[in-house]
Design an enzyme around this catalytic site. Structure first.
Site, PDB file in Angstrom:
ATOM      1  N   SER A 249       0.826  -1.196   0.000  1.00  0.00           N
ATOM      2  CA  SER A 249       0.000   0.000   0.000  1.00  0.00           C
ATOM      3  C   SER A 249       0.871   1.261   0.000  1.00  0.00           C
ATOM      4  CB  SER A 249      -0.955  -0.040   1.199  1.00  0.00           C
ATOM      5  OG  SER A 249      -1.954   0.934   1.082  1.00  0.00           O
ATOM      6  N   ASP A 272      -0.117  -4.343  -3.686  1.00  0.00           N
ATOM      7  CA  ASP A 272      -1.331  -3.524  -3.723  1.00  0.00           C
ATOM      8  C   ASP A 272      -0.995  -2.060  -3.464  1.00  0.00           C
ATOM      9  OD1 ASP A 272      -3.953  -3.733  -4.460  1.00  0.00           O
ATOM     10  OD2 ASP A 272      -4.724  -4.083  -2.449  1.00  0.00           O
ATOM     11  N   HIS A 329      -7.700  -5.726   0.034  1.00  0.00           N
ATOM     12  CA  HIS A 329      -6.446  -5.025   0.335  1.00  0.00           C
ATOM     13  C   HIS A 329      -5.656  -5.668   1.468  1.00  0.00           C
ATOM     14  CE1 HIS A 329      -3.733  -1.685   0.018  1.00  0.00           C
ATOM     15  NE2 HIS A 329      -4.012  -1.191   1.213  1.00  0.00           N
TER      16      HIS A 329
END
Length: 400
Positions: A249, A272, A329
């Site tokens: 992330s 991600d 996620h």
């Protein structure tokens, strides 16, 4: 008990045991008496130890307040409920044991950057797996106020000491806590996140400098009293020609920024990746010439996020994007393994694709990509692995 318990039996909430051939040790390292120091958890191949202890997954109960903020829950209730619904989770690794030394062999290195609202232990499953496969993994805890919680120490200073630049560490140390800071999305978010991502990259580079010092036998002071492993035991065991960086992330954006700044990092892994911190900084992408693999989760990615990510995709330079279908996620962190199904749904950590499969695909894809570009011998080829898992993988930036 097997990986999937029989019907009617409760699935254990625990960090999955790594599958590689090496025993795993871990220790925490903090340098400097300020927020400018390096703070990391080091995972590494270790000697077998019968009397070792396993550290708890949660570093300190204070971290729960930051996790509650990230999950948009009332902190007092979350902190009170965590022991009941999650409990004590221990890391399947040996705390503070000496690292393994193999004649004529050095271990490749991964620096790991956590996501927003996470910390140095949030990706323990990923880090353990790579340590068990023969990597040394330095999982950072960032001090840019993006961690759920972190801290640093500084010596208590008396009035007559204020002119001195040398801290007197013989006195009591003051622990300064740094709680996650919320940032509203929309106007002004980019400037704040962009400043943070550059600080994070600076911290990753400082962590690599520290690993060089450990490898070269320089004396490094670990100011944590929770770790007693002699750091000179790491002298000479890092393969400094095979250095990579991975992140989830916000950590994925940190990977891009770091490899643009420091070419000692040979390969990048973006799990991600959240591109908001880089969406208006086009020049950074032109400075990246290392191979990089993006492994995206299906539900998280948006057209805007993918539009920014497309700026760095290049088959010529081995920068590739893959999406795992039926994933969310949080599939690439530890959260799905710590909660039952109801809690996973509450936290947005429940996926159509089995949580163990999602993590296995993430680690295996990462491993074959790193092995290819760091020239680490392996029986699995990247293209062959992709072909074997076409049912749940899609290559290409438009696969969501």
């Amino acid at each position: 008990m097997g990986l999937f318990p029989k019907k009617g039996k409760k699935v254990p909430r625990e960090i999955p045991k790594p599958t590689g051939p090496y025993n795993v040790g871990c220790t925490d390292i903090m340098t400097d008496y300020s927020a400018d120091g390096v703070f990391m958890r080091l995972f590494y191949p270790a000697l077998p130890s019968k009397n070792s202890i396993s550290p708890e997954w949660l570093p300190h109960e204070s971290y729960l307040k930051g996790y509650a903020m990230f999950f948009k829950m009332w902190p007092p209730l979350f902190c009170k409920s965590f022991p009941k619904f999650v409990g004590d989770i221990h890391t399947p690794a040996a705390w503070d044991v000496p690292p393994l030394r193999l004649p004529g062999h050095r271990f490749p290195v991964i620096v790991f950057s956590h996501g927003l609202g996470a910390c140095r232990t949030t990706y323990t499953t990923f880090c353990l797996e790579f340590a068990s496969r023969g990597f040394i993994v330095a999982a950072l805890e960032h001090r840019d106020y993006s961690a759920c919680m972190t801290f640093y120490f500084e010596p208590q200073v008396r009035t007559d000491d204020r002119q001195s630049k040398i801290p007197d560490t013989s006195r009591n140390l003051i622990k300064h806590w740094m709680l996650l800071k919320k940032v509203k999305s929309g106007k002004g978010e980019f400037s704040i996140r962009n400043k943070q991502v550059h600080q994070r990259a600076k911290e990753c580079i400082a962590a690599l400098d520290l690993l060089y010092d450990l490898h070269n036998g320089k004396q490094v002071e670990n100011i944590l009293n929770t770790s007693h492993l002699q750091l000179n035991s790491f002298n000479g065991i890092f393969d400094m020609d095979k250095i990579s960086i991975a992140g989830h992330s916000f950590g994925g954006a940190t990977v891009i920024t770091t490899i643009a700044k420091d070419k000692r990092f040979k390969v990048g892994l973006g799990l991600d990746t959240w591109m908001v911190p880089l969406k208006e900084e086009t020049s950074i992408f032109q400075k990246v010439n290392q191979p990089m693999l993006f492994i995206n989760m299906e539900k998280f990615q948006t057209k805007e996020n993918l539009r920014v990510m497309k700026k760095i995709e290049s088959t010529d330079l081995q920068r590739m994007v893959i999406t795992l279908k039926g994933t969310v996620h949080l599939n690439q962190c530890d959260v799905p393994f710590l909660c039952d199904k109801t809690m996973r749904k509450l936290f947005g950590a429940h996926s159509k694709l089995d949580r163990f499969t999602a993590m296995n695909l993430t680690t295996n894809l990462s491993n074959v990509f790193l092995s290819k570009h760091l020239e680490i011998p392996t029986d699995v080829k990247y293209t062959e692995y992709i072909q074997q898992h076409q049912s749940v993988l899609k290559e290409g930036i438009t696969s969501v």
